[in-house]
Write an enzyme that holds these catalytic residues in place. Structure first.
Site, PDB file in Angstrom:
ATOM      1  N   ARG A 181      15.210  -0.355  30.555  1.00  0.00           N
ATOM      2  CA  ARG A 181      14.585   0.107  31.800  1.00  0.00           C
ATOM      3  C   ARG A 181      14.746   1.625  31.896  1.00  0.00           C
ATOM      4  NH1 ARG A 181      16.955   0.528  37.493  1.00  0.00           N
ATOM      5  NH2 ARG A 181      15.109   1.054  38.666  1.00  0.00           N
ATOM      6  N   HIS A 230      11.574   7.258  40.302  1.00  0.00           N
ATOM      7  CA  HIS A 230      13.029   7.223  40.445  1.00  0.00           C
ATOM      8  C   HIS A 230      13.465   8.566  41.032  1.00  0.00           C
ATOM      9  CE1 HIS A 230      16.736   4.909  38.918  1.00  0.00           C
ATOM     10  NE2 HIS A 230      17.208   5.920  39.607  1.00  0.00           N
ATOM     11  N   GLU A 276      14.983   1.884  44.479  1.00  0.00           N
ATOM     12  CA  GLU A 276      15.847   2.143  45.637  1.00  0.00           C
ATOM     13  C   GLU A 276      15.234   3.146  46.610  1.00  0.00           C
ATOM     14  OE1 GLU A 276      19.898   3.158  44.968  1.00  0.00           O
ATOM     15  OE2 GLU A 276      20.306   1.460  43.671  1.00  0.00           O
ATOM     16  N   ASN A 331      19.164  -4.004  42.858  1.00  0.00           N
ATOM     17  CA  ASN A 331      20.318  -3.205  42.426  1.00  0.00           C
ATOM     18  C   ASN A 331      21.497  -3.617  43.295  1.00  0.00           C
ATOM     19  OD1 ASN A 331      18.538  -1.949  40.743  1.00  0.00           O
ATOM     20  ND2 ASN A 331      18.672   0.073  41.710  1.00  0.00           N
TER      21      ASN A 331
HETATM   22  C1  NOJ Z   1      21.346   3.718  41.918  1.00  0.00           C
HETATM   23  C2  NOJ Z   1      20.305   4.596  41.298  1.00  0.00           C
HETATM   24  O1  NOJ Z   1      19.122   3.928  41.057  1.00  0.00           O
HETATM   25  C3  NOJ Z   1      20.802   5.360  40.100  1.00  0.00           C
HETATM   26  O2  NOJ Z   1      19.962   6.464  39.939  1.00  0.00           O
HETATM   27  C4  NOJ Z   1      22.248   5.737  40.271  1.00  0.00           C
HETATM   28  O3  NOJ Z   1      22.694   6.568  39.258  1.00  0.00           O
HETATM   29  C5  NOJ Z   1      23.061   4.454  40.294  1.00  0.00           C
HETATM   30  N1  NOJ Z   1      22.613   3.594  41.346  1.00  0.00           N
HETATM   31  C6  NOJ Z   1      24.556   4.676  40.462  1.00  0.00           C
HETATM   32  O4  NOJ Z   1      24.785   5.323  41.652  1.00  0.00           O
END
Ligand code: NOJ
Length: 496
Positions: A99, A144, A189, A329
């Site tokens: 991913r 992202h 997220e 996540n």
């Molecule tokens: C969420 C995020 O999608 C990612 O970019 C981040 O590094 C990790 N979690 C850890 O915090």
């Protein structure tokens, strides 16, 4: 008993009891095991080969205190130049899926499709082809957190124009890469770039508009997601036969007590974090508790209408049903209770929920100040998602453990990953949650946003002091490789 002997016995006992608690059934043969990264966090090459500036480039170059130690993604893990090596280490770990995200401004330097950067497109073509020729399936995130700065200059996510701009960008990606990419995730997220980017302002683009800008951002993210899904559905699905989903994150919010009030606080907090995005997409419209609370508070604060923008009936219908799968996540848990003292005039999405949250002191923590080691919470979250959204097909798109030093002897990470995977498997076996894969965060140590290079999540260590950004496998990489081979968390698994 001699002290050494008793220490050995204690250690043996704790290892044995930890193993005994793990789920002992095989993961399904077709369970997708992979690793995850994102463009800004690993690529570097921030201004090479025609890439445009994104909001993280912009803010970290102007404000050296925005991230820990002024760290930024200018070079970071240098994956732009080392992608072949990264595919080789994915291969060495036996993963079946990778991913990663596409940097919007790498292929569209100004965010608009009038100017396509051929060298940026070539980079992703090369990466995808390298993965495919090693039998690794690409799972691609379109967004992202790295909005092109040119789009931020005209307002970014709170400006409704982003819906069409994102849809155009998504369509271009489907066209360019969809012959080989079968799993697309529109947003990763969205809670973080919206609440932190346009609410508290501690993430790029650093706008402080609590309770207003952050909801406008979420609103447009949801519309943009739905529009991209419809484009795929109408124009690409028949030929490309892929799937489009979204990645949503949440802590598990454990009620601080058995009281009805604390249980309600947990439910409310879940709707404010997960439901804000999942409810419109799976059930239609925002969660009722959000609409009610934000409207009531907005009116009491003297606003003419709710600070949470409403969807029209037409939009509700267009958004509902726009996920072929759901990426989750899951990392952490908190305790929650109703916040009796919340200031009625305070703005912001945490205040609007009227729920307070904190960590139990006894919970083990990772390096990240938000990360508690609470695998039982993931199981509860997954069951809640199943019950609330009518059993969606789920992939765990992120889960992982941070330390400060990037040690190769990362037993704590192995403990974290195996206990979480055990809980995830329990959710599949005991609670009937439909989970088809897991992509661990992260393949490599990388730039952890405002924490800079201090919080390390990689299964591979990256030496950020060497110009070569040398990658070295940690113990967890061997553990993961073995897990993928055996599909089993304990010495000997039983069939399900
Ligand atoms: C969420 C995020 O999608 C990612 O970019 C981040 O590094 C990790 N979690 C850890 O915090």
């Amino acid at each position: 008993m001699a002290p050494l002997r008793s220490l050995v016995l204690v250690l043996l006992f704790s290892v044995a009891s930890f193993a005994a608690e793990l789920n002992n059934k095989y993961f399904p043969d077709d369970f997708m095991f992979g690793a995850a990264t994102s463009a800004y966090q690993i690529e570097g090459a921030w201004n090479e080969d025609g890439k445009g500036e994104n909001i993280w480039d912009h803010i970290t170059h102007r404000n050296k205190t925005f991230t820990h130690g002024g760290d930024n993604g200018d070079i970071t893990s240098d994956s732009y130049h080392k992608y072949k090596e990264d595919v080789a280490i994915l291969k060495a770990m036996n993963v079946t899926h990778y991913r990663f995200s596409i940097g919007w401004s790498r292929i569209l330097p100004n965010g608009f499709t009038n100017q396509i950067n051929d060298l940026g497109v070539a980079y992703y073509n090369n990466l995808i082809n390298e993965l495919k020729s090693n039998n690794i399936e690409p799972l691609v995130t379109l967004y992202h957190w790295d909005t092109p700065q040119a789009i931020q200059d005209i307002g970014g996510f709170p400006n409704g124009i982003i819906v069409d701009l994102f849809a155009d960008y998504a369509e271009l990606c489907f066209k360019l890469f969809g012959d080989r990419v079968k799993y697309w995730m529109t947003f990763n997220e969205p809670k973080q770039p919206c609440n932190h980017g346009y609410g508290s302002g501690d993430y790029a683009p650093g706008i402080q508009s609590p309770g207003i800008g952050e909801y406008m951002c979420s609103h447009n993210v949801i519309k943009a997601h739905a529009k991209a899904w419809h484009i795929y559905n109408d124009k690409f699905r028949a030929e490309q036969k892929g799937q489009v989903g979204i990645v949503i994150d949440s802590n598990w919010w454990e009620p601080a007590s058995d009281s009805a009030e604390d249980k309600e606080a947990s439910e409310t907090k879940l709707h404010f974090t997960f439901g804000l995005y999942a409810n419109p997409i799976f059930n239609g419209d925002y969660p009722k508790v959000m609409k009610d609370k934000i409207k009531e508070r907005s009116l009491a604060q003297g606003f003419k209408e709710s600070r949470l923008p409403p969807f029209t009936e037409k939009e509700i219908a267009e958004i509902k049903g726009t996920a072929d799968f759901l990426g989750v996540n899951t990392y952490s848990s908190s305790l929650v209770s109703h916040d009796k003292e919340v200031d009625k005039m305070a703005m912001g999405y945490v205040k609007d929920s009227e729920v307070k949250d904190w960590f139990d002191d006894s919970w083990e923590k990772g390096a990240s100040d938000w990360l508690t080691v609470t695998p039982w919470g993931s199981r509860k979250l997954l069951k809640w998602i199943k019950d609330t959204y009518n059993s969606p097909r789920i992939i765990i798109t992120e889960n992982g453990y941070s330390d400060f030093d990037g040690t190769l002897d990362d037993d704590k990470r192995i403990h974290y990953i195996s206990t979480y995977l055990s809980s995830i498997k329990d959710a599949m076996d005991e609670d009937g949650v439909d989970i088809f894969g897991y992509t661990v965060w992260s393949l490599l140590d990388n730039l952890e946003w405002t924490f800079g290079f201090t919080n390390k999540f990689g299964l591979y260590n990256v030496d950020f002091n060497s110009p070569n950004r040398t990658r070295t496998p940690k113990k967890s990489a061997t553990f993961y490789k073995n897990l993928i081979k055996t599909k089993c968390l304990v010495d000997k698994c039983v069939e399900k």
